[in-house]
Design a protein around this motif. Structure first.
Motif, PDB file in Angstrom:
ATOM      1  N   ASN A 305      65.286  12.857  -5.369  1.00  0.00           N
ATOM      2  CA  ASN A 305      66.144  13.263  -6.477  1.00  0.00           C
ATOM      3  C   ASN A 305      65.641  14.612  -6.996  1.00  0.00           C
ATOM      4  O   ASN A 305      64.630  14.676  -7.702  1.00  0.00           O
ATOM      5  CB  ASN A 305      66.104  12.209  -7.583  1.00  0.00           C
ATOM      6  CG  ASN A 305      67.162  12.443  -8.657  1.00  0.00           C
ATOM      7  OD1 ASN A 305      67.385  13.572  -9.068  1.00  0.00           O
ATOM      8  ND2 ASN A 305      67.799  11.378  -9.101  1.00  0.00           N
ATOM      9  N   LEU A 306      66.318  15.693  -6.628  1.00  0.00           N
ATOM     10  CA  LEU A 306      65.878  17.035  -7.009  1.00  0.00           C
ATOM     11  C   LEU A 306      66.016  17.288  -8.511  1.00  0.00           C
ATOM     12  O   LEU A 306      65.216  18.024  -9.106  1.00  0.00           O
ATOM     13  CB  LEU A 306      66.674  18.085  -6.235  1.00  0.00           C
ATOM     14  CG  LEU A 306      66.335  18.241  -4.754  1.00  0.00           C
ATOM     15  CD1 LEU A 306      67.156  19.351  -4.129  1.00  0.00           C
ATOM     16  CD2 LEU A 306      64.845  18.519  -4.563  1.00  0.00           C
ATOM     17  N   GLY A 313      59.008  19.360 -13.506  1.00  0.00           N
ATOM     18  CA  GLY A 313      58.345  20.616 -13.200  1.00  0.00           C
ATOM     19  C   GLY A 313      57.695  20.633 -11.830  1.00  0.00           C
ATOM     20  O   GLY A 313      56.721  21.352 -11.599  1.00  0.00           O
ATOM     21  N   LEU A 314      58.241  19.866 -10.909  1.00  0.00           N
ATOM     22  CA  LEU A 314      57.674  19.768  -9.565  1.00  0.00           C
ATOM     23  C   LEU A 314      58.482  20.618  -8.589  1.00  0.00           C
ATOM     24  O   LEU A 314      59.717  20.625  -8.623  1.00  0.00           O
ATOM     25  CB  LEU A 314      57.674  18.308  -9.079  1.00  0.00           C
ATOM     26  CG  LEU A 314      56.820  17.326  -9.883  1.00  0.00           C
ATOM     27  CD1 LEU A 314      57.086  15.901  -9.403  1.00  0.00           C
ATOM     28  CD2 LEU A 314      55.339  17.666  -9.755  1.00  0.00           C
ATOM     29  N   ASP A 315      57.784  21.336  -7.725  1.00  0.00           N
ATOM     30  CA  ASP A 315      58.434  22.095  -6.661  1.00  0.00           C
ATOM     31  C   ASP A 315      58.393  21.264  -5.382  1.00  0.00           C
ATOM     32  O   ASP A 315      57.329  21.068  -4.787  1.00  0.00           O
ATOM     33  CB  ASP A 315      57.717  23.426  -6.440  1.00  0.00           C
ATOM     34  CG  ASP A 315      57.884  24.374  -7.612  1.00  0.00           C
ATOM     35  OD1 ASP A 315      58.975  24.365  -8.210  1.00  0.00           O
ATOM     36  OD2 ASP A 315      56.919  25.095  -7.938  1.00  0.00           O
ATOM     37  N   LEU A 320      59.516  18.989   3.119  1.00  0.00           N
ATOM     38  CA  LEU A 320      59.712  17.599   2.714  1.00  0.00           C
ATOM     39  C   LEU A 320      61.191  17.305   2.502  1.00  0.00           C
ATOM     40  O   LEU A 320      61.700  16.254   2.912  1.00  0.00           O
ATOM     41  CB  LEU A 320      58.923  17.313   1.436  1.00  0.00           C
ATOM     42  CG  LEU A 320      58.834  15.850   1.009  1.00  0.00           C
ATOM     43  CD1 LEU A 320      58.123  15.017   2.060  1.00  0.00           C
ATOM     44  CD2 LEU A 320      58.122  15.730  -0.338  1.00  0.00           C
ATOM     45  N   ILE A 321      61.876  18.253   1.881  1.00  0.00           N
ATOM     46  CA  ILE A 321      63.319  18.080   1.652  1.00  0.00           C
ATOM     47  C   ILE A 321      64.049  17.939   2.979  1.00  0.00           C
ATOM     48  O   ILE A 321      64.978  17.144   3.126  1.00  0.00           O
ATOM     49  CB  ILE A 321      63.885  19.262   0.843  1.00  0.00           C
ATOM     50  CG1 ILE A 321      63.270  19.268  -0.570  1.00  0.00           C
ATOM     51  CG2 ILE A 321      65.403  19.188   0.763  1.00  0.00           C
ATOM     52  CD1 ILE A 321      63.659  20.480  -1.398  1.00  0.00           C
ATOM     53  N   ALA A 322      63.601  18.697   3.975  1.00  0.00           N
ATOM     54  CA  ALA A 322      64.262  18.677   5.283  1.00  0.00           C
ATOM     55  C   ALA A 322      64.114  17.329   5.977  1.00  0.00           C
ATOM     56  O   ALA A 322      64.944  16.966   6.824  1.00  0.00           O
ATOM     57  CB  ALA A 322      63.696  19.783   6.164  1.00  0.00           C
TER      58      ALA A 322
END
Length: 329
Positions: A305-306, A313-315, A320-322
C-alpha cells in the motif's frame, strides 16, 4: 390358462413390479447439506471467500436450492462459541462441514469423529491434533494449510527492506488461538536478519493496545502480525494502531493491506476456498477425508500500500515494488 400364457403373464407382472424400482433409481439424489463454520457474518472478506467457494461448487454441479443447501454458523472470532455451533451443524444433519482456522477445526474435531470436514487456514494441523499426518490424515478431517516455514524469513526481509534501521520486531498474536508454529519460525529467522524478536502475546483488544503502545515508544521497531483468528477479527484496530504509532508493519494476508496496512505476504486466500470446494465435491461423491491428503500452499502474494508508505514517511524501493503482485495507491 395354458403354461405358455401363464409364463408370459408372470414375465409381464415381474416387469411391472420392477418398473417403480427402476423409475425410483432415476430420481435425483437428495439435497446435500454443507455446513459452514466461519468467523464474522458481516465481514466482506469472509463473504467474498464464500462466494468463491459456492461458485466453485456450482461449476462442479452443486446448485444451491436444487441439490445442495448451505447452513451457516458464525463464531465471530469467539473460540468458546465454535463448539456449540459445530454441534448445531451436526444436529442439522450436515453431510460435510467447511471449517476455517485452527480453533474452529479443533472444535469440529472435538464434536464429531464421523462427519466429514474440510478445513482451511490451519497452519499446523498435525501438531494441533487435527490430523494424524499430512499425507494420511486419518479420521474425518482433511483440508488446506496456510503456512510454509520459510514465510517467516520473508516477513522479516520485507520489513528490513522497507525500514533498514529497525532492530526490534514485535510479532503480534493471541496465545489462545495462534499456533506456536509461527512464533518459533519468527524466533529462528530473526537473528539471521539482525533483529530482536519481541513476543507481543495479547488476549484481548485492550491488552493489544497497551502492548503496541509500549513497544512503539522506541523508534527502532516494526510490527509483524501473525496469522491468527484473533488478529483477523481485530484487523481494523491493528492497522489503526500501527498507523497511530507510525510502525512499519507486515501482515499475513492481502485484506489487511486493502484496509490500510502497509504490506502483506501470504497465501492467495480465495484460491484456497476454490480448492476446498473440490474436496467437498469429492467427499459428497463418496470419497473419504482420510484418503485425501492435506494440501500445503503453493500460491503466495505480496501486496504493498503506497499510500500508507507515504503516510509513514517510508520510501519503498523500486525493486521491491516491482516484485509486488499488487500495488495499492
Amino acid at each position: 390358462m395354458s403354461d405358455m400364457k401363464r409364463r408370459e403373464f408372470m414375465v409381464l407382472l415381474g416387469c411391472a413390479a420392477a418398473w417403480p424400482l427402476a423409475a425410483g433409481a432415476q430420481q435425483p439424489d437428495r439435497v446435500r447439506r454443507v455446513g459452514v463454520l466461519m468467523g464474522i457474518a458481516d465481514d466482506p472478506e469472509g463473504q467474498a471467500r464464500l462466494i468463491v467457494f459456492r461458485q466453485a461448487l456450482r461449476t462442479l454441479g452443486w446448485i444451491e436450492g436444487r441439490n445442495v443447501q448451505f447452513i451457516y454458523r458464525w463464531s465471530a472470532g469467539d473460540v468458546m462459541q465454535a463448539r456449540p455451533f459445530a454441534k448445531e451443524l451436526l444436529d442439522l444433519r450436515s453431510d460435510v462441514i467447511l471449517a476455517n482456522s485452527t480453533p474452529i477445526a479443533a472444535a469440529v474435531r472435538d464434536t464429531t469423529h464421523t462427519t466429514p470436514t474440510v478445513f482451511v487456514q490451519v497452519s499446523d494441523p498435525v501438531t494441533a491434533g487435527v490430523v494424524q499426518s499430512l499425507a494420511r490424515p486419518g479420521g474425518n478431517l482433511t483440508g488446506f494449510t496456510n503456512f510454509e516455514p520459510s514465510i517467516a524469513s520473508k516477513w522479516l526481509e520485507f520489513l528490513k527492506l522497507v525500514a533498514p534501521n529497525i532492530t526490534r520486531v514485535a510479532y503480534l498474536f493471541n496465545p489462545n488461538t495462534a499456533p506456536l508454529f509461527y512464533a518459533r519460525a519468527v524466533e529462528a529467522a530473526a537473528p539471521v536478519l539482525s533483529v530482536k524478536p519481541f513476543a507481543a502475546a495479547v488476549h484481548d483488544a485492550d491488552e493489544m493496545e497497551r502492548v503496541i503502545e509500549q513497544f512503539a515508544r522506541a523508534s527502532d521497531g516494526a510490527l509483524l502480525v501473525l496469522p491468527d483468528l484473533f488478529t483477523a477479527t481485530n484487523r481494523r484496530s491493528i492497522v489503526a494502531l500501527a498507523a497511530r504509532h507510525r510502525l512499519p508493519a507486515v501482515y499475513p494476508f492481502r485484506y489487511f493491506v486493502a484496509g490500510g496496512g502497509l504490506m502483506s505476504y501470504g497465501i492467495e486466500m480465495l484460491e484456497t476456498y476454490r480448492q476446498a470446494a473440490s474436496y467437498v465435491d469429492r467427499i459428497l461423491k463418496g470419497e473419504r477425508p482420510s484418503d485425501l491428503p492435506v494440501q500445503q500452499p503453493t500460491k503466495f502474494e505480496f501486496v504493498i500500500n503506497l499510500k500508507t508508505a507515504h503516510a509513514l514517511g517510508l520510501d519503498m524501493p523500486e525493486k521491491l515494488i516491482a516484485t509486488a503482485h499488487e500495488v495499492i495507491e
